[in-house]
Enzyme design. Structure first.
Site, short mmCIF file in Angstrom:
data_model
loop_
_atom_site.label_atom_id
_atom_site.label_comp_id
_atom_site.label_asym_id
_atom_site.label_seq_id
_atom_site.Cartn_x
_atom_site.Cartn_y
_atom_site.Cartn_z
CE LYS A 186 -93.00 35.58 -3.08
NZ LYS A 186 -92.20 35.98 -1.89
CG ASP A 207 -89.02 37.37 -2.78
OD1 ASP A 207 -87.97 36.85 -2.37
OD2 ASP A 207 -90.01 37.60 -2.04
CD GLU A 247 -88.50 40.63 -1.13
OE1 GLU A 247 -88.96 41.47 -1.94
OE2 GLU A 247 -89.19 40.11 -0.23
CD GLU A 283 -89.66 37.47 3.44
OE1 GLU A 283 -89.66 37.96 2.29
OE2 GLU A 283 -90.45 36.61 3.81
CG ASP A 326 -91.77 40.49 9.18
OD1 ASP A 326 -92.28 39.99 8.16
OD2 ASP A 326 -92.21 40.27 10.32
CG HIS A 330 -92.00 40.62 4.45
ND1 HIS A 330 -92.46 39.90 5.53
CD2 HIS A 330 -92.27 39.87 3.36
CE1 HIS A 330 -92.96 38.76 5.12
NE2 HIS A 330 -92.87 38.70 3.81
#
Lengths: 448, 448
Positions: free
Chosen positions: A226, A254, A280, A307, A330, A357
């Protein structure tokens, strides 16, 4: 006298919440303190008494508002109760069309947000029921299905400028070549996974390094970090991760929608020295043109999103605009399997790999089936394709995912792997379940 | 002792439904039987006892699911109750940012559908409160406001690749030139309206002809017809309307998202001989690129959309892609005044006229304020600008719109014109209000 055909007798809903915020599991630049939750729905039928299956589905949320999501599923109850189980399972698309086409409920979206996810949960519960009755895991029910029937199950509304039913039929027919060999290979080897467990933003560098090393030892060839809260932190964390995993393991990053377009471009370029494999959710999931601009500017770093993409119409445009290198379906964001069939077919038509995801509550359990169908009977390959894996909360499901040597093991139990354990439901139902009742009691104690 | 500063003491919600489906009012190609409804919210404060104002807001829905919308507003209660009224009214944007930035609730959108509209209702209720306390109708509060404060109230997140705060400030400063004269003209003449009352799909040709003739007699220079269910019907209805109103009155047509891209192009071309002024909602409101393709193919017929556009990010793209000739804001679809400020500024930057969507329950009452602010202090013109007008349900508001000679009269009462009459609330609250209770009683009688 022949037995009465089974009907749906009840649509039961549950507000399930896990206190994940206390460990900073799942923390990222936009979601500092999620309490992973599920608005869970069980379709009961009058075949239950004879041991007939129930259908299970859910929407994943991160805490507050899970009650709103439950209310939205409740609003569908009257349109599902009383339906013939045979008819539902023979044609889940009929229910999908009735629910997405309900003009009064459609006003609340259309086809997005709380109401659309509620439809997805109910539709997925029907697919769970259908797969159980067929005695197959869902991926296999889909992979074995007649291509014409699959086309009939697919929602083409608003897509025909990019994908026609005829083109979809052709893709599905071609997808059948070699499906038997791929099924055998899947059952033997599984489907490639990557892991996000090392990279939550709330983890310190030591924990990141330790978990990244363990991921490589566990056979993963891709991890995810992240990013997006603080650039200096991100540079440091990427350096730590790259030094631990070496040059041969892919590191995705992400941002969870943190940036505007120009900021995304600047930030990703600043991380380029660590060779991120994809960026992402660099910006709003609604911003098709923004993703296209970012992709052009940050290549060769790939752009991934999905997602939070609300429906097939936005995926269509992401593909038309050349905004995506990696499409992340997703299982619980859109209108269920029927809409995800459309999205998988779009990706196949445009030649963009699907890397689903997962994580949250039960998203791994669901989405593995869609990825495996995609491999066996549509894309025909696992090259550059990985399903996200997060090692949280699987113990609450009766048929949890099994990840070995960096691969999802193909489920063999009939259904969509969507059933939660009754003990977990009893414990984590909010606010009356045993965990939350005890928690409230403790808080009252502290307050005295 | 100084008085205690006023705080929000309660966030009361009401599920209000009107049985409009029984007259086919509001019927179109996608919505055959709407029951116009409002998820209504009242912010009460501890200044109420002294006769201090309450804040009113609502989400418009068309029946089923209005309870889900109410549940979503209820989910915001804890974050609003207890706030200082002075602070809220001095900076409604702070509440807007807190609510749209709540990471757990954001997951349910983000910024779209049920949860986002709930935020819009609460934010609009704060603006209603602020305008009442300022003793001004909302349009005037906005038009009188300092441009720097308005920029601070505007949500620029995800917009800065198309509109920066600096550009917005410049537009607002320029908009002040001549504002005094425009205010005087607005108070004297009102703001141009067009009427949709003749054109509902469920009306027969005679009713259409009669209402179209009356619209012209009433001073309207534009009417709108619903289309999209059956082409032969549409050709006949357009012919009737054009023959009644003559060549000098604009006829807009509205497909309410009925078509895929290619079908939209075919259908609009087939109606071209009747010179439709714009085609509204030809396809999914999510399809930016689809609208752009349709616009290119059907020119000189203009393309209009917006009533279902979920947020500013999609409007940004519609403008970036050159997909729109007419931008139709809606007062209750997005995150309230703060997000509509961003959308009005985007339209001004791109030079696209704003013709607000209205009708339903109370949408005329709300959106007139935004159009009048736009005229007085931003766009500076009413050329090619009209606010939709539908003559339904205004009697349920304490300060209903007044349309005279085809123009909305500028409201002068303080507030956002959002207050429903207590008698209407008591009668149409669902299911316990007097109308619905009696209706249920009647149905039970029939069932015996």
């Amino acid at each position: 006298m022949p037995p009465t055909p089974a009907r749906v007798t009840a649509v039961d809903t549950y507000d399930i919440r896990f206190p994940t915020s206390r460990e900073l599991d799942g923390s990222d630049a936009m979601n500092p303190d999620p309490d992973y939750s599920a608005a869970y729905v069980v379709l009961r039928t009058d075949a239950d008494a004879d041991g007939g299956p129930e259908g299970h589905g859910f929407v994943f949320t991160i805490g507050r508002g899970n009650d709103v999501q439950v209310a939205a599923i409740d609003a569908l109850r009257a349109q599902v109760t009383g339906r013939s189980v045979d008819a539902l399972c023979a044609d889940p698309g009929a229910l999908y069309r009735d629910l997405t086409g309900d003009s009064q409920l459609r006003w609340l979206g259309p086809e997005k947000g709380v109401m659309h996810m509620a439809i997805g949960a109910v539709v997925n519960a029907v697919w769970d029921l259908a797969a159980q009755r067929a005695g197959k895991p869902l991926w296999r029910l889909l992979a074995d299905a007649d291509p014409e029937w699959l086309v009939h199950q697919t929602d083409f509304r608003y897509l025909t400028d990019a994908l026609t039913p005829g083109e979809a039929l052709e893709l599905l027919r071609r997808g059948r070549d070699g499906a038997g060999e791929r099924t055998a290979r899947l059952l033997e080897r599984g489907y490639p996974a990557y892991t996000t467990s090392p990279g939550w933003l709330g983890y310190g560098d030591d924990k990141l390094a330790r978990l990244a090393a363990r991921a490589v030892a566990d056979g993963f060839t891709q991890i995810k970090l992240k990013v997006g809260a603080d650039l200096a932190d991100d540079v440091r964390r990427c350096r730590v991760a790259r030094s631990v995993v070496g040059p041969g393991v892919r590191i995705a990053v992400d941002a969870n929608q943190r940036w505007d377009v120009a900021e995304a471009i600047r930030w990703v370029r600043a991380l380029a020295e660590f060779q991120p494999y994809w960026i992402e959710e660099p910006t709003s999931p609604d911003d098709v043109l923004g993703h296209a601009a970012i992709r052009e500017a940050v290549a060769p770093v790939r752009v991934a999103t999905g997602e939070h993409v609300q429906n097939r119409v936005v995926f269509k445009q992401l593909l038309q605009a050349g905004a995506l290198d990696v499409l992340q379906i997703d299982a619980a964001r859109v209108g269920g399997v029927n809409e995800n069939l459309a999205i998988l077919l779009l990706a196949a038509k445009f030649g963009v790999p699907v890397c689903p995801h997962a994580g949250g509550v039960g998203l791994c359990e669901l989405v593995q089936h869609l990825a495996m169908f995609d491999y066996v009977a549509l894309s025909g390959t696992t090259e550059d394709r990985v399903v996200e894996y997060v090692d949280h909360l699987h113990e609450h499901f009766t048929d949890p995912v099994v990840v070995r040597d960096g691969h999802y093991t193909a489920p063999t139990a009939p259904g969509f792997s969507a059933t939660m354990r009754p003990e977990s439901v009893a414990e984590y139902t909010y606010p009356g379940g045993t965990f939350w009742a005890a928690d409230a009691e403790t808080r009252r104690g502290h307050a005295v």
